[in-house]
Design a protein around this motif. Sequence first.
Motif, PDB file in Angstrom:
ATOM      1  N   SER A   1       0.809  -1.219   0.000  1.00 16.78           N
ATOM      2  CA  SER A   1       0.000   0.000   0.000  1.00 16.78           C
ATOM      3  C   SER A   1       0.843   1.271   0.000  1.00 16.78           C
ATOM      4  O   SER A   1       0.305   2.372  -0.140  1.00 16.78           O
ATOM      5  CB  SER A   1      -0.931   0.008   1.219  1.00 16.78           C
ATOM      6  N   GLU A   2       2.155   1.127   0.140  1.00 11.73           N
ATOM      7  CA  GLU A   2       3.024   2.304   0.200  1.00 11.73           C
ATOM      8  C   GLU A   2       2.897   3.131  -1.089  1.00 11.73           C
ATOM      9  O   GLU A   2       2.995   2.614  -2.194  1.00 11.73           O
ATOM     10  CB  GLU A   2       4.485   1.887   0.395  1.00 11.73           C
ATOM     11  N   GLY A   3       2.682   4.411  -0.919  1.00  9.89           N
ATOM     12  CA  GLY A   3       2.613   5.300  -2.078  1.00  9.89           C
ATOM     13  C   GLY A   3       1.316   5.246  -2.854  1.00  9.89           C
ATOM     14  O   GLY A   3       1.222   5.829  -3.946  1.00  9.89           O
ATOM     15  N   MET A   4       0.323   4.544  -2.343  1.00  9.35           N
ATOM     16  CA  MET A   4      -0.958   4.478  -3.049  1.00  9.35           C
ATOM     17  C   MET A   4      -1.601   5.859  -3.101  1.00  9.35           C
ATOM     18  O   MET A   4      -1.421   6.676  -2.197  1.00  9.35           O
ATOM     19  CB  MET A   4      -1.910   3.481  -2.388  1.00  9.35           C
ATOM     20  N   PRO A   5      -2.352   6.148  -4.166  1.00  6.39           N
ATOM     21  CA  PRO A   5      -3.014   7.455  -4.238  1.00  6.39           C
ATOM     22  C   PRO A   5      -4.130   7.561  -3.217  1.00  6.39           C
ATOM     23  O   PRO A   5      -4.741   6.555  -2.830  1.00  6.39           O
ATOM     24  CB  PRO A   5      -3.578   7.477  -5.668  1.00  6.39           C
ATOM     25  N   GLY A   6      -4.410   8.767  -2.750  1.00  3.42           N
ATOM     26  CA  GLY A   6      -5.558   8.985  -1.876  1.00  3.42           C
ATOM     27  C   GLY A   6      -6.835   8.827  -2.684  1.00  3.42           C
ATOM     28  O   GLY A   6      -6.996   9.453  -3.731  1.00  3.42           O
ATOM     29  N   ILE A   7      -7.746   7.976  -2.216  1.00  5.94           N
ATOM     30  CA  ILE A   7      -8.947   7.662  -2.980  1.00  5.94           C
ATOM     31  C   ILE A   7     -10.187   7.897  -2.126  1.00  5.94           C
ATOM     32  O   ILE A   7     -10.140   7.818  -0.894  1.00  5.94           O
ATOM     33  CB  ILE A   7      -8.935   6.205  -3.486  1.00  5.94           C
ATOM     34  N   ILE A   8     -11.316   8.172  -2.790  1.00  2.25           N
ATOM     35  CA  ILE A   8     -12.596   8.345  -2.098  1.00  2.25           C
ATOM     36  C   ILE A   8     -13.521   7.222  -2.560  1.00  2.25           C
ATOM     37  O   ILE A   8     -13.933   7.180  -3.714  1.00  2.25           O
ATOM     38  CB  ILE A   8     -13.227   9.718  -2.391  1.00  2.25           C
ATOM     39  N   ILE A   9     -13.843   6.293  -1.650  1.00  7.78           N
ATOM     40  CA  ILE A   9     -14.703   5.146  -1.970  1.00  7.78           C
ATOM     41  C   ILE A   9     -16.153   5.569  -1.775  1.00  7.78           C
ATOM     42  O   ILE A   9     -16.529   6.030  -0.695  1.00  7.78           O
ATOM     43  CB  ILE A   9     -14.367   3.950  -1.074  1.00  7.78           C
ATOM     44  N   PRO A  10     -17.012   5.432  -2.797  1.00  9.05           N
ATOM     45  CA  PRO A  10     -18.405   5.897  -2.700  1.00  9.05           C
ATOM     46  C   PRO A  10     -19.198   5.207  -1.591  1.00  9.05           C
ATOM     47  O   PRO A  10     -18.896   4.080  -1.190  1.00  9.05           O
ATOM     48  CB  PRO A  10     -18.986   5.558  -4.084  1.00  9.05           C
ATOM     49  N   ARG A  11     -20.226   5.902  -1.129  1.00 10.87           N
ATOM     50  CA  ARG A  11     -21.042   5.426  -0.018  1.00 10.87           C
ATOM     51  C   ARG A  11     -21.674   4.061  -0.308  1.00 10.87           C
ATOM     52  O   ARG A  11     -21.694   3.177   0.554  1.00 10.87           O
ATOM     53  CB  ARG A  11     -22.141   6.455   0.289  1.00 10.87           C
TER      54      ARG A  11
END
Length: 434
Positions: free
Chosen positions: A255-265
């Motif tokens: 998971s190192e360096g993974m992009p910041g993501i927004i998981i839908p509701r």
Amino acid sequence: MPGPVLVALPSHYLPFCPPGPGVMCHSAGRHPTGLARLKPDKTEFERPALTKRRPKPSGKQIMRVTLERSNLLKSLNHVHRVVERRNTIPILSNVLLKAEGATLDMKATDLDLEITEATPAMIEQAGSTTVPAHLLYDIVRKLSDGSEVMLATNPDGASMTVASGRSKFTLQCLPESDFPDLTAGAFSHTFRLPATELKMLIDRTQFAISTEETRYYLNGIFVHTIESEGALKLRAVATDGHRLARADVDAPSGSEGMPGIIIPRKTVGEIQKLVDNPDLTVTVEVSDAKIRFTIGSVVMTSKLIDGTFPDYQRVIPTGNDKELTVDCQTFAQAVDRVSTISSERGRAVKLAIADGQLTLTVNNPDSGSATEELAVGYDRDPIEIGFNAKYLLDITNQLSGTDAVFLLADPGSPTLVRDTAGDDALYVLMPMRV
């Protein structure tokens, strides 16, 4: 006696229509020997209007599969929830069934989220089709426990038979070729983590997801890696502007360096239902636009929210010096009791804290008032502060320890709530005017 009647007939009918008494053929002058004796031209019999053609075979492959009702119901329960009850696109109301090898594969999608699952089955004839998802689920749910279910497409390819015991149903089908495929593309990061850790991240934060569609970037959980106290953490954050929830677990390898993501509701809600088995390990694949979860035999692929999550670190208070310690269960029950009299719109409850005592007060001009006193741990200056009762209960429901710790500053500043159980979770709650 009436005179002769002149009848004009198409030329290809002439060989069959010799003139009879009282009928004169308009072409009789060209056939002096009599029309009945002429051998008709071969081409007259090959006209499309006179030729009876056999219908072409449909070319549909008949699918026939038998499986346990419990296995079918479990898989349908996972995939059918993705399908919306009302759809303007008919194929999105269906579940794709594909029988091959020794499994029946099921797939459902709403174009943003796709779930597939394979379940063991006895395949008599491989094939595929799509049928209404909720209708099939309701039928299988009502069948007898322990029964076997036979699914078979009919030769025309337009319907499928569902048979179990003495029950038999026929469902309308749509072709597999119409079913959309949520192309995942390449994933930049892949990692594995226990289902218990993923469940903790979701349980501690999902209640704070915003339902306000105008701020779409808050309609999910923000997941990213961050350095905290000398260790790399996988962090989940959710906020609706009135409250904020944050939870951490140790960052798994990959998971190192993974992009910041927004998981839908909606995706969050489906994951929450799939990670109820603590023995499972979840494989997570991430890209800038999509995320994929593999949980046992279930594969879930989802689009991510295309937006920028706000800088949540700025709203987490660091200088709150008034510490209030309360028994979590006793506090939640008291808040629930006094809030009974509050209005649905306001739901404000006032906390008056002084000398080891907490007084909860609710005033409703239309209904009346309510108060309740609790013994608490508090030795700082007296303070009165108001909160939304529902938000207080949402937070206390997530705390696993026996006590809850409130760190307060003043009646107009955010309050920090922590769990004494020691898990890496914290909550921020904005006060209300009371």
